[in-house]
Design a protein around this motif. Sequence first.
Motif, PDB file in Angstrom:
ATOM      1  N   GLU A  53      12.288  -9.402 -39.015  1.00 16.08           N
ATOM      2  CA  GLU A  53      12.538  -8.090 -39.612  1.00 16.08           C
ATOM      3  C   GLU A  53      11.503  -7.704 -40.662  1.00 16.08           C
ATOM      4  O   GLU A  53      11.179  -6.526 -40.796  1.00 16.08           O
ATOM      5  N   ILE A  54      10.994  -8.679 -41.397  1.00 15.78           N
ATOM      6  CA  ILE A  54      10.045  -8.375 -42.476  1.00 15.78           C
ATOM      7  C   ILE A  54       8.826  -7.635 -41.935  1.00 15.78           C
ATOM      8  O   ILE A  54       8.353  -6.683 -42.540  1.00 15.78           O
ATOM      9  N   LYS A  55       8.352  -8.035 -40.781  1.00 12.13           N
ATOM     10  CA  LYS A  55       7.122  -7.442 -40.232  1.00 12.13           C
ATOM     11  C   LYS A  55       7.260  -5.951 -39.927  1.00 12.13           C
ATOM     12  O   LYS A  55       6.267  -5.237 -39.853  1.00 12.13           O
TER      13      LYS A  55
ATOM     14  N   VAL B 137       7.445  -4.396 -44.172  1.00 15.62           N
ATOM     15  CA  VAL B 137       6.393  -4.637 -45.162  1.00 15.62           C
ATOM     16  C   VAL B 137       5.014  -4.418 -44.547  1.00 15.62           C
ATOM     17  O   VAL B 137       4.727  -4.951 -43.478  1.00 15.62           O
TER      18      VAL B 137
ATOM     19  N   ALA C 270       7.035 -12.868 -49.109  1.00 11.07           N
ATOM     20  CA  ALA C 270       7.084 -12.188 -47.807  1.00 11.07           C
ATOM     21  C   ALA C 270       5.873 -12.581 -46.961  1.00 11.07           C
ATOM     22  O   ALA C 270       6.009 -12.855 -45.761  1.00 11.07           O
TER      23      ALA C 270
ATOM     24  N   LEU D 194       5.914 -14.406 -43.311  1.00  8.73           N
ATOM     25  CA  LEU D 194       5.205 -13.835 -42.158  1.00  8.73           C
ATOM     26  C   LEU D 194       4.195 -14.836 -41.585  1.00  8.73           C
ATOM     27  O   LEU D 194       4.072 -14.976 -40.363  1.00  8.73           O
TER      28      LEU D 194
END
Length: 169
Positions: free
Chosen positions: A2-4, A7, A97, A101
């Motif tokens: 989800e972070i990708k 951010v 983060a 990643l």
Amino acid sequence: KEIKDIVPFSLLTLHNEKYNKLQQSGMSQGKMKALLHNQAIGHLLKKIAPNVPEAILIDQFAKEEVYYSYLNKESVVQTENVYFSTKAEGIHLAVAAASILARYAFIKHFDNLSKAAGFKITKGAGAKVDEAAARLIHEKGLECLPAFVKLHFANTEKAKRLVASKYRK
């Protein structure tokens, strides 16, 4: 995963073949990291433009002066408001983060290497890694190694010895 999607980031992968060529030409791991960090920062600054970050925090792998000395023949993307700290993921969420990643990409890359090898490639060091490298040599030949391993690591020689003893006909 989800972070990708939330951010802005720049992820660069130095594949083993390129790493081995750079290392054999005399380039240190520190210089490789500095070049990649500099390039990733440049990509990210372009991606977020016209916004400008208040500062850039680098998870320190070399002292500041060493980092910049590695970039002495390069166009350094940013020198103002750039800070270096060990364990920087504990200082700022952006570094945490980035670390997540990078780990995600590393795991996905190992999954791809395993698919290419036809069996699970072991991460890290130790006897299991030596065995996996020996199996690669046995099944695919010595010439496949540059795509799968960092040739200057001790595991390479250990794997060659294992092949000689374990797979001897």
